[in-house]
Design an enzyme around this catalytic site. Sequence first.
Site, PDB file in Angstrom:
ATOM      1  N   ASP A  64      74.273  56.494  57.888  1.00  0.00           N
ATOM      2  CA  ASP A  64      73.903  55.959  56.575  1.00  0.00           C
ATOM      3  C   ASP A  64      74.751  56.485  55.425  1.00  0.00           C
ATOM      4  O   ASP A  64      74.803  55.855  54.368  1.00  0.00           O
ATOM      5  CB  ASP A  64      72.429  56.256  56.307  1.00  0.00           C
ATOM      6  CG  ASP A  64      71.518  55.570  57.305  1.00  0.00           C
ATOM      7  OD1 ASP A  64      71.804  54.414  57.637  1.00  0.00           O
ATOM      8  OD2 ASP A  64      70.546  56.184  57.761  1.00  0.00           O
ATOM      9  N   GLY A 118      78.278  57.507  55.734  1.00  0.00           N
ATOM     10  CA  GLY A 118      79.628  56.987  55.846  1.00  0.00           C
ATOM     11  C   GLY A 118      79.726  55.485  55.994  1.00  0.00           C
ATOM     12  O   GLY A 118      80.703  54.865  55.554  1.00  0.00           O
ATOM     13  N   GLU A 119      78.720  54.852  56.622  1.00  0.00           N
ATOM     14  CA  GLU A 119      78.785  53.409  56.853  1.00  0.00           C
ATOM     15  C   GLU A 119      78.157  52.598  55.713  1.00  0.00           C
ATOM     16  O   GLU A 119      78.495  51.437  55.525  1.00  0.00           O
ATOM     17  CB  GLU A 119      78.074  53.064  58.159  1.00  0.00           C
ATOM     18  CG  GLU A 119      78.817  53.557  59.390  1.00  0.00           C
ATOM     19  CD  GLU A 119      78.105  53.200  60.685  1.00  0.00           C
ATOM     20  OE1 GLU A 119      78.782  53.104  61.721  1.00  0.00           O
ATOM     21  OE2 GLU A 119      76.865  53.026  60.660  1.00  0.00           O
ATOM     22  N   TYR A 120      77.225  53.204  54.986  1.00  0.00           N
ATOM     23  CA  TYR A 120      76.490  52.436  53.981  1.00  0.00           C
ATOM     24  C   TYR A 120      76.602  52.975  52.561  1.00  0.00           C
ATOM     25  O   TYR A 120      76.133  52.324  51.628  1.00  0.00           O
ATOM     26  CB  TYR A 120      74.999  52.378  54.349  1.00  0.00           C
ATOM     27  CG  TYR A 120      74.693  51.690  55.647  1.00  0.00           C
ATOM     28  CD1 TYR A 120      75.184  50.428  55.919  1.00  0.00           C
ATOM     29  CD2 TYR A 120      73.900  52.302  56.606  1.00  0.00           C
ATOM     30  CE1 TYR A 120      74.895  49.787  57.105  1.00  0.00           C
ATOM     31  CE2 TYR A 120      73.603  51.679  57.800  1.00  0.00           C
ATOM     32  CZ  TYR A 120      74.102  50.415  58.053  1.00  0.00           C
ATOM     33  OH  TYR A 120      73.813  49.794  59.234  1.00  0.00           O
ATOM     34  N   TYR A 136      64.059  52.267  56.313  1.00  0.00           N
ATOM     35  CA  TYR A 136      63.714  53.675  56.106  1.00  0.00           C
ATOM     36  C   TYR A 136      63.913  54.085  54.654  1.00  0.00           C
ATOM     37  O   TYR A 136      64.787  53.569  53.951  1.00  0.00           O
ATOM     38  CB  TYR A 136      64.570  54.582  56.994  1.00  0.00           C
ATOM     39  CG  TYR A 136      63.861  55.077  58.238  1.00  0.00           C
ATOM     40  CD1 TYR A 136      62.913  56.095  58.158  1.00  0.00           C
ATOM     41  CD2 TYR A 136      64.137  54.534  59.480  1.00  0.00           C
ATOM     42  CE1 TYR A 136      62.263  56.556  59.290  1.00  0.00           C
ATOM     43  CE2 TYR A 136      63.490  54.989  60.625  1.00  0.00           C
ATOM     44  CZ  TYR A 136      62.553  56.000  60.523  1.00  0.00           C
ATOM     45  OH  TYR A 136      61.908  56.452  61.642  1.00  0.00           O
ATOM     46  N   TYR A 174      64.536  57.809  52.583  1.00  0.00           N
ATOM     47  CA  TYR A 174      64.854  59.222  52.766  1.00  0.00           C
ATOM     48  C   TYR A 174      64.763  59.934  51.422  1.00  0.00           C
ATOM     49  O   TYR A 174      65.345  59.497  50.429  1.00  0.00           O
ATOM     50  CB  TYR A 174      66.266  59.394  53.331  1.00  0.00           C
ATOM     51  CG  TYR A 174      66.450  58.825  54.715  1.00  0.00           C
ATOM     52  CD1 TYR A 174      66.003  59.510  55.838  1.00  0.00           C
ATOM     53  CD2 TYR A 174      67.077  57.587  54.908  1.00  0.00           C
ATOM     54  CE1 TYR A 174      66.164  58.988  57.111  1.00  0.00           C
ATOM     55  CE2 TYR A 174      67.248  57.062  56.178  1.00  0.00           C
ATOM     56  CZ  TYR A 174      66.791  57.770  57.277  1.00  0.00           C
ATOM     57  OH  TYR A 174      66.965  57.247  58.540  1.00  0.00           O
ATOM     58  N   HIS A 216      61.964  61.556  66.816  1.00  0.00           N
ATOM     59  CA  HIS A 216      60.891  60.653  66.396  1.00  0.00           C
ATOM     60  C   HIS A 216      60.397  59.825  67.580  1.00  0.00           C
ATOM     61  O   HIS A 216      61.006  58.821  67.955  1.00  0.00           O
ATOM     62  CB  HIS A 216      61.366  59.732  65.271  1.00  0.00           C
ATOM     63  CG  HIS A 216      60.235  59.007  64.602  1.00  0.00           C
ATOM     64  ND1 HIS A 216      60.410  58.193  63.505  1.00  0.00           N
ATOM     65  CD2 HIS A 216      58.905  58.980  64.867  1.00  0.00           C
ATOM     66  CE1 HIS A 216      59.244  57.694  63.133  1.00  0.00           C
ATOM     67  NE2 HIS A 216      58.323  58.150  63.963  1.00  0.00           N
TER      68      HIS A 216
END
Length: 676
Positions: free
Chosen positions: A308, A310-312, A392, A394, A617
Site C-alpha cells: 500500500d 509503494g504501489e498506492y 481497509y 489504517y 489475521h
Amino acid sequence: MATETIPEADHPLDPLDPKAIERAYEILTDERDVGAESLCIKIELAEPSKEALEAYDEGGDVPDRRARIVIRNGSDRKTIEAVVSLEAESVVSWEHVEGAQPSIAIEEFIACEETVKANAEWQEAVERRGVENTDRAMVDPWSVGHEFVPEDVDRSKRLAHGLSFLRPSEEAGDEGYAKPLTGIHTFVDLDRMEVVKVLDYGPPDEDEPLPPTGMAYREDDVDLRDDLTPYNVDQPDGPSWSVDGRKLEWQGWHMRVGWTQREGLVLYDVGYEDDGEVRSIIDRASCAEMSVPYGTTDINDRFKNAMDVGEYNIGRLAKSLTNGCDCLGYMHYWDAVMNTAEGEPNVLENAICLHEEDNGTLWERSDWRTGSDEVRRRRRLVVSFVAAVGNYDYIFNWYFYQDASIEVEVRLTGIDSVSAVGPDEDPSGYGELVAPQLTGPIHQHFFNFRLDLNVDGGPNTLYRVENQQVPSGPDGLDPMGEADGRTHNPGGNAFYAKREKLTSEEQAKDLIDSLKGRYWQIENPTAENGLGKPTGYRLVPGDNVEAAMQSDSSVMKRSGFIEYHLWATPFREDERYPSGRYPNQHPGGAGLPKWTEADRNLEEEDLVCWYTLGVNHVTRPEDWPILPVQVYSFKLQPSNFFDESPAIDVPPQHAIEGQDVPGHGHGGCEADADDD
C-alpha cells in the site's frame, strides 16, 4: 515568464506548499515534453542531503529547494523521474526509469472502474449471476503483482486487476463489499485505459451466486446503545505543546512534522532536551512500505498482495481528520499538500492530527510504613494520520512519552476483503465464515518502519540483547569475568542479559524472540552517561508474527523485507524504500535483500534500522461488517541515555491544576466523595 513569488519555507525539510507544487510542474513542462497523455504521479520535496542539512544547521547556506516529480507517459509507456530546482527554475535531472511502473494514481482508480463497467464481456459475466442492473456494481482495482498476471497478458504493460462487487443501490458505497461478484477477474491496461482480459471462473454456486445478506454499520442503519454518557476532554488553559510551523516541542521532545505522498507522515530531527541541550535520537522516521499477502489457495484470492505504500501512495489515500471522531480534546492539525494527475496542487485539510492523551499511571510509590504515596499520571503526545486503502483503514499513531520513550502503533480497521462461497462450503483454515456464504481469507499485514537513527549525534553501533541461562553448578559461566573457583550457579536460578554486537548487515538480519526477551540496542560508543555507560536506545518489539509463505513465493520475492523483523544498513541517500523505488509490478529482489548482499559494516556507522511489524489475521464473524481495531506496536526506550529517570520531575495533578492539597505526600490523588 513572470511568475508569482514562491514563499520561502521555514525549514529545508518542510513539504512543498501549493505554489511550489504548481511552479515545479510549470518549470518541468516548459522545459521538457512530458507527453500529451501523461499523468503526474507525484510532486514532492526532493529532500536535501544530510551534508547540506548539517551545513545549514551550523549556520551555512539554505539548501537549494527542489521538487522530485514522477511522470507516467502513457502514450510512450515510459516512467520519468525528474528533479526541478525552484531556486534556479530549471530541470536539474531527467531520468527515464527503464521498465518501472510508478504507483497507481487515484485518477487511474476512478477511470479503471469506469472502463471495466463499460466492457461488454464484463457486463455479460455480471449478468450471468442474475444481476440486471450492472450500474450497481463497483470495481476495486488491485495491483497485479507479477507472477499472477495471466500468461497471455503482456506484463510490461501498466496493469490493474479489477475485482467486482454489487451495491444494494446505485447510491450505496461500502455496502457492496457484502456481495462480491466472486469469480470475475478483469485486467486493465491503465496506459490505454482498456480491458485486456476478462476471466470468469464462475460463481461458487450457480443457484445462489451471491451471499444472501447485506451489511449495516452506518448510524442511521443500526439500533444504537443508549446507555453511554458524554466523555469530554477539557484543556481550559490550552495544550502543553508548542507549534511553530512544522516545528513541534512538548515535554522535552523536539521534532519536525513532515509529509510525503508515498509514506504519509514523516518525522524529522527527533530529539530530547536534557539540561538545555537537544540530544538527537532519530534523523528521519516513517512507515516506508507495507505488504498484505493472502494465504488461501483459492484461485479467486491467492493473488492478493497489496503493497500500500509503494504501489498506492498511502499518503495520497489519507483522510481529513475530524475532532470528536478521529481525535478527542484540544487539537492541532497540519494539512497535506499533494498534487493531482494534471500536476495541480491538491490540499488535504487536517491530514495530520496532534493531541495529548491521559494514559494511566506514569509512576507510583506507596510507603506502607508512613502511609504516604506519590502518584504521577502519564500523559502522551499523539501525532497521527489515517489512510483509507480500499476496504481497509489504517491508523498510524506515533506516541511520545514523558519518560523519553516512543511507541509506534498501527491500528487496523475497516472491512475485511471477502469472497462468496457456496451454501454448504466451509473454508475453515484458509478462511473463516464472517457471514452466510461469505468468507474472509486468512492473510497477514506487514509494516516496515525505516528509522534513520542518530543517537547522541552518532556514530552508532547495534547490539542484540536477550536472556542467557547459566548452567547449574560450579562449571557455570561467569558473565562478569574469568572463573575464580567459586560455585557460580549452585541453585540453577542465574541468568543474565547477553549482549552481542551485530557488526554487519548479515548479522543484523533477525527475528523477534519474546521467549528470550530479545530486543536490540542502538548505542553511541563515543558518548557516555554519568555512570560511564555508552548512551543508547532500545528497540523493543511488541506482538509480531513470522511471514508464513514459502521463500520461493512471489510474495517473498517482491516483499523480501518481511523475511526478517529487523534489518540494519549503513545510511545511504538513495536507500529509502525496503522494496525499492518502484515495487509496482516489479518481479522482486529490490531494496533490502539487494542492498544487504554487500554485507556492509555496521560498527560505528550512521545507522538505519528497519523494523517489520507483522500482524496475523485469521478472520472471524466478530470482524463483520466492520473490523474493531486491531492494535500492534513497538517501542524505543532510552537505555543509559540519562543518569536517572527523565520522568521524575513530572508534577502531580494538583500542581498541574493549581490546587492546594492538605496533608503531605499524597500527590494530589485523594479519592473524591460521591455526590449522593
